[in-house]
Design an enzyme around this catalytic site. Structure first.
Site, PDB file in Angstrom:
ATOM      1  N   GLY A  13      -0.613  -1.759   6.570  1.00  0.00           N
ATOM      2  CA  GLY A  13      -0.568  -3.689   7.102  1.00  0.00           C
ATOM      3  C   GLY A  13      -1.979  -4.043   7.038  1.00  0.00           C
ATOM      4  N   GLY A  41     -10.544  -2.511   3.136  1.00  0.00           N
ATOM      5  CA  GLY A  41     -10.127  -2.875   4.184  1.00  0.00           C
ATOM      6  C   GLY A  41     -10.073  -0.960   4.604  1.00  0.00           C
ATOM      7  CB  THR A  57      -0.458  -0.455   1.688  1.00  0.00           C
ATOM      8  OG1 THR A  57      -1.833  -0.966   1.408  1.00  0.00           O
ATOM      9  CG2 THR A  57      -1.753   1.154   1.514  1.00  0.00           C
ATOM     10  NE  ARG A 109      -9.532  -6.295   3.430  1.00  0.00           N
ATOM     11  CZ  ARG A 109      -8.901  -6.073   3.254  1.00  0.00           C
ATOM     12  NH1 ARG A 109      -7.703  -5.389   2.247  1.00  0.00           N
ATOM     13  NH2 ARG A 109      -7.472  -6.207   4.541  1.00  0.00           N
ATOM     14  N   GLY A 135      -5.284  -4.560   7.296  1.00  0.00           N
ATOM     15  CA  GLY A 135      -6.014  -3.931   7.666  1.00  0.00           C
ATOM     16  C   GLY A 135      -7.387  -3.635   8.667  1.00  0.00           C
TER      17      GLY A 135
END
Ligand code: ASP
Length: 338
Positions: free
Chosen positions: A257, A235, A205, A233, A259
Site C-alpha cells: 500500500g 518505501g 508489490t 525514494r 508506503g
C-alpha cells in the site's frame, strides 16, 4: 482506544486456519469488473504458482525462510506484478527495487533498497541477513554485494515491460510542465491526470508469510515502489516493522500500500505489538492496524498476517488485494476483491 472482540470484526475479515504459507500481489488493484475474467484468472493462477513454489519447500521439511524466499522469487519473475521484472518506473524512467526478509526464529532480518541489476532482490535481502551483520544495504553497495555473493545480475532493461513503459509514458505526459503560450505554465490535462492517478492506485508489490513444521515464522516483501516516484525514494517494503516483520512469539507480516503511511505507522510491527502487549488475537490486531490505524490516517493498503498457530488474516481497505494462502494439507485459497 476501543477494544475489539471477535464479534465486532466485520464479515469481510477472512480468517483461514491451518495455513502454512500466504502470499499477496499488492493492494489497490482495479475496480471490480474492470479486469476481464481472463486477466483475473491469470493473476489468480500466478498467486497459486507462488503458493506452490513455497509449499514445495515446506512439504520436504524446508524452513519458513526458504518458503517465503521461493514464493517471492516466483512473483518477482512474473511480469504482472510490481516487483522484479514488471516493476514500475521512477520519475526518471528507471527501475529501483526494494526487498526484505525476516526470520521469526532468530529475529534476524535483511533488506536491500534501490537496486537496479539484481534479478531477485529478495534473495539479496536473504544474503544480507545471513551473510552480513547488517540489516539494510542500498544502491551500488547492495549491487556489489550481490555480485560478490554470486547472485544473478541482469541488465536494468530486463525489468522493464511494455505495460509498465506505457504507464510511465502516461505518468510523464500527465505531469509534464509546458507553456500555454501566454507564458503561464500548464501541467498535463485533467483526463491524462485521471488516467495516471488510476495507475498510481494499482499497487502490485508482492510478499509472503510462512510457518514451517518446526513452528518457525518468516516474512518477505519485494517491490518496485510507486509509479513515478522520485528516484532514490525508498518505501516501506525494505523497512523492518513497516513493510515486513516476523517473530515466532506473535506473527509474520508482509505489507502493501502507500508506503509512507506504513513507515510512519510501523504497520507490520503494530500487529505484532498489539498481540504481544495487548494480548489481542491475530485477527483483531490485524484489523486494528489496517481498518482503524491506517484507514484513520486516510491511507490505503493491506497486510497478510500469519500467527504461530496457523491462523491467517489478510485485511485491506482498498478495492482489492491480490492474495492467497495454502493449508498444511495443500488446500489453496486465492482471491482479489472483498
Ligand atoms: N508499499 C509499496 C511502497 O510504498 C508500494 C506497494 O505496496 O505497492 O513502495
Amino acid at each position: 482506544m476501543p477494544r475489539i472482540n471477535n464479534a465486532q470484526l466485520p464479515p469481510e475479515v477472512e480468517s483461514h486456519h491451518d495455513v502454512v504459507l500466504a502470499v499477496h500481489g499488492g493492494a489497490g488493484v482495479m475496480t471490480r469488473g474492470s479486469m476481464t475474467a481472463a486477466v483475473e484468472k491469470n493473476f489468480l493462477s500466478k498467486l497459486e504458482g507462488a503458493l506452490k513454489a513455497g509449499f514445495k519447500h515446506l512439504k520436504k521439511g524446508g524452513s519458513s525462510v526458504d518458503a517465503v524466499e521461493a514464493a517471492v522469487r516466483y512473483l518477482e519473475d512474473c511480469p504482472v506484478f510490481n516487483a522484479g521484472r514488471g516493476a514500475v518506473l521512477t520519475s526518471n524512467g528507471r527501475i529501483e527495487l526494494d526487498a526484505s526478509i525476516m526470520d521469526g526464529a532468530s529475529g534476524l532480518a535483511g533488506a536491500v533498497a534501490c537496486v537496479t541489476t539484481v534479478k531477485n532482490p529478495v534473495s539479496c535481502a536473504r544474503a544480507v541477513m545471513e551473510r552480513t551483520h547488517h540489516v539494510l544495504l542500498a544502491g551500488s553497495g547492495a549491487e556489489q554485494f550481490a555480485q560478490k555473493q554470486k547472485l544473478e545480475i541482469v541488465d536494468p532493461s530486463y525489468f522493464i515491460t511494455d505495460r509498465q513503459w506505457e504507464k510511465f509514458e502516461r505518468f510523464k505526459s500527465a505531469h509534464e510542465v509546458g507553456s500555454n503560450g501566454n507564458g503561464k505554465s500548464i501541467t498535463g490535462t485533467k483526463v491524462k491526470k485521471k488516467a495516471a492517478k488510476k495507475d498510481i492506485k494499482k499497487y502490485g508489490t508482492v510478499g509472503a508469510v510462512a510457518r514451517d513444521n518446526k513452528g518457525n515464522l518468516a516474512a518477505a516483501t519485494s517491490t518496485g515502489g510507486i509509479i513515478g516516484q522520485k528516484f532514490g525514494r525508498v518505501g516501506d517494503s525494505p523497512i523492518v516493522g513497516a513493510g515486513v516483520y516476523a517473530d515466532n512469539a506473535t506473527c509474520a507480516v508482509s505489507s502493501t500500500g502507500q508506503g509512507e503511511y506504513f513507515m510512519r505507522s510501523l504497520t507490520a510491527y503494530d500487529v505484532a505489538a498489539l498481540m504481544k502487549y495487548a494480548g489481542m488475537p491475530v485477527a483483531q490486531a490485524a484489523y486494528k492496524a489496517i481498518h482503524i490505524s491506517l484507514t484513520g490516517k486516510g491511507a490505503q493498503g493491506g497486510i497478510i498476517v500469519l500467527d504461530a498457530k496457523g491462523e491467517c488474516v489478510m485485511p485491506f481497505n482498498s478495492e482489492g488485494m491480490f492474495r492467497g494462502c495454502i493449508t498444511k494439507k495443500g488446500e489453496v485459497f486465492t482471491s482479489i476483491y472483498r
